[in-house]
Motif scaffolding. Structure first.
Motif, short mmCIF file in Angstrom:
data_model
loop_
_atom_site.label_atom_id
_atom_site.label_comp_id
_atom_site.label_asym_id
_atom_site.label_seq_id
_atom_site.Cartn_x
_atom_site.Cartn_y
_atom_site.Cartn_z
N LEU A 1 -4.50 -5.86 -0.09
CA LEU A 1 -4.60 -5.59 -1.52
C LEU A 1 -4.47 -6.91 -2.27
O LEU A 1 -3.60 -7.72 -1.95
CB LEU A 1 -3.52 -4.62 -1.98
N MET B 1 -8.85 -2.95 -2.58
CA MET B 1 -8.18 -2.73 -1.32
C MET B 1 -9.17 -2.65 -0.17
O MET B 1 -10.24 -2.07 -0.30
CB MET B 1 -7.35 -1.44 -1.38
N LEU C 1 0.81 -1.24 0.00
CA LEU C 1 0.00 0.00 0.00
C LEU C 1 0.82 1.26 0.00
O LEU C 1 0.48 2.18 -0.71
CB LEU C 1 -0.90 0.02 1.20
N THR D 1 -3.67 -3.07 5.78
CA THR D 1 -4.27 -2.90 4.46
C THR D 1 -4.12 -4.20 3.68
O THR D 1 -3.06 -4.82 3.69
CB THR D 1 -3.60 -1.75 3.70
#
Length: 362
Positions: free
Chosen positions: A180, A286, A40, A178
């Protein structure tokens, strides 16, 4: 999530209030700034670089993505990323529409310091054997999908469970997490018009089950999103003639290589023209517990960060099927590098050199 950040954060429940706004956000996340992948901070950097070069349309696009992706929690001024060093756990999952799996093939802990305008990124091999009190020993990349299954029973999100576990493992309070997925990586590279990479070896692998078709030749190449994903994922060959296999350490090195290349690409004309799509690609693929306000703070604080100020610290180890037993000294050094980053202590040039990976299996 509390903005005070004192110790570990309060538990984040998987359910949300049934307001119209929250309902809309949940649907957006379900359907949909580094990889993208392991990735991220760099992605936010990529997006931010685009914003600096193409303000009007991109500002609107970025605001929309931030409001839809981040949480609506408040951020106290003293907790702002513009004044306070922060840590983030970045998970790159193998989720794609073809597979619908959630193994974390990318695992990074990032420390960012707004005073030095720098970041340190520690990466761990996906097959790392994690042995930690309170958890059943397992491969590192298996914990997130297992926590996803448990969400339905406990009501505690997999993101929170990963952040709690990795905070204990690194002996460091991790502020944010995060996630992704691989689809986002492909979309981001394509949004930037592809990426220039010096492919280090011939690679050939096919899998009809998920339509994987890796067929790369050694040398300088301009890779599409699908090809770049194949480059960083390549493990072994099943084609004729067979090509040399790769291990976790090769893949970590390639991921770092692609991340640096993406930063360069974002500064190019294609990067400027594709920045709006990059921002949208990040938003669609995300999930994060970052507050929307904090996401804007991060972009404001790090939009002009140089790749020279992003230190990659890959942890290696020894492969003994089916696990990677990480090098204890390297791991302790990596944990210290994160703490030094938070304290504003930057490594000397000699110290920043990456350790030569140990031999490992596939």
């Amino acid at each position: 999530m509390s903005s005070t950040r004192s110790g570990l954060p309060p538990r984040e429940r998987s359910h949300k209030k049934s307001t119209k706004k929250n309902s809309r956000k949940k649907k957006k996340k379900a359907s949909g700034f580094k990889i993208f992948l392991r990735i991220l901070l760099t992605l936010m950097i990529v997006s931010a670089l685009g914003v600096g070069m193409y303000v009007g349309y991109l500002s609107v696009t970025l605001d929309q993505v931030i409001e839809e992706t981040g949480t609506d929690e408040k951020v106290a001024p003293e907790q702002s990323a513009k004044v306070k060093p922060l840590t983030m756990l970045l998970l790159g999952t193998d989720y794609r529409p073809e597979t619908k799996t959630h193994l974390t093939d990318v695992m990074m802990v990032i420390a960012m310091n707004p005073e030095t305008k720098s970041a340190t990124v520690v990466s761990l091999p996906r097959d790392t054997l994690l042995e930690l009190k309170g958890y059943k020993a397992n491969k590192l990349n298996h914990f997130y999908p297992n926590f996803l299954v448990q969400e339905k029973k406990t009501g505690i999100t997999a993101k929170y469970e990963m952040k709690t576990m990795m905070s204990k493992y690194f002996d460091l309070n991790i502020d944010y997490v995060t996630v992704l997925n691989f689809q986002g990586f492909r979309d981001i590279v394509d949004s930037l018009g592809g990426v220039d990479i010096n492919v280090d070896a011939d690679m050939c692998y096919r899998d009809r089950a998920d339509n994987t078709n890796i067929n790369l030749k050694k040398g300088q190449q301009h890779l599409s999103g699908e090809e770049a994903l194949g480059y960083v994922r390549y493990r072994k060959s099943n084609c004729s003639p067979r090509t040399k296999a790769s291990d976790d350490f090769d893949r970590n090195r390639r991921q770092n290589e692609v991340l640096h290349a993406l930063i360069d690409q974002a500064k190019s004309l294609d990067g400027v023209l594709g920045a709006g799509k990059v921002i949208q690609s990040v938003g669609k693929n995300m999930e994060t517990d970052l507050e929307s306000k904090q996401m804007k703070n991060i972009i404001s604080a790090y939009w002009n960060i140089s790749k020279e100020n992003v230190a990659f610290v890959p942890v290696t180890g020894q492969w003994k099927n089916p696990y990677v037993y990480i090098n204890a000294t390297e791991f302790e050094n990596a944990k210290q590098a994160l703490k030094d980053e938070l304290a504003g202590i930057r490594p000397n040039a000699d110290d920043a050199e990456e350790t030569e990976p140990a031999k490992a299996g596939n």
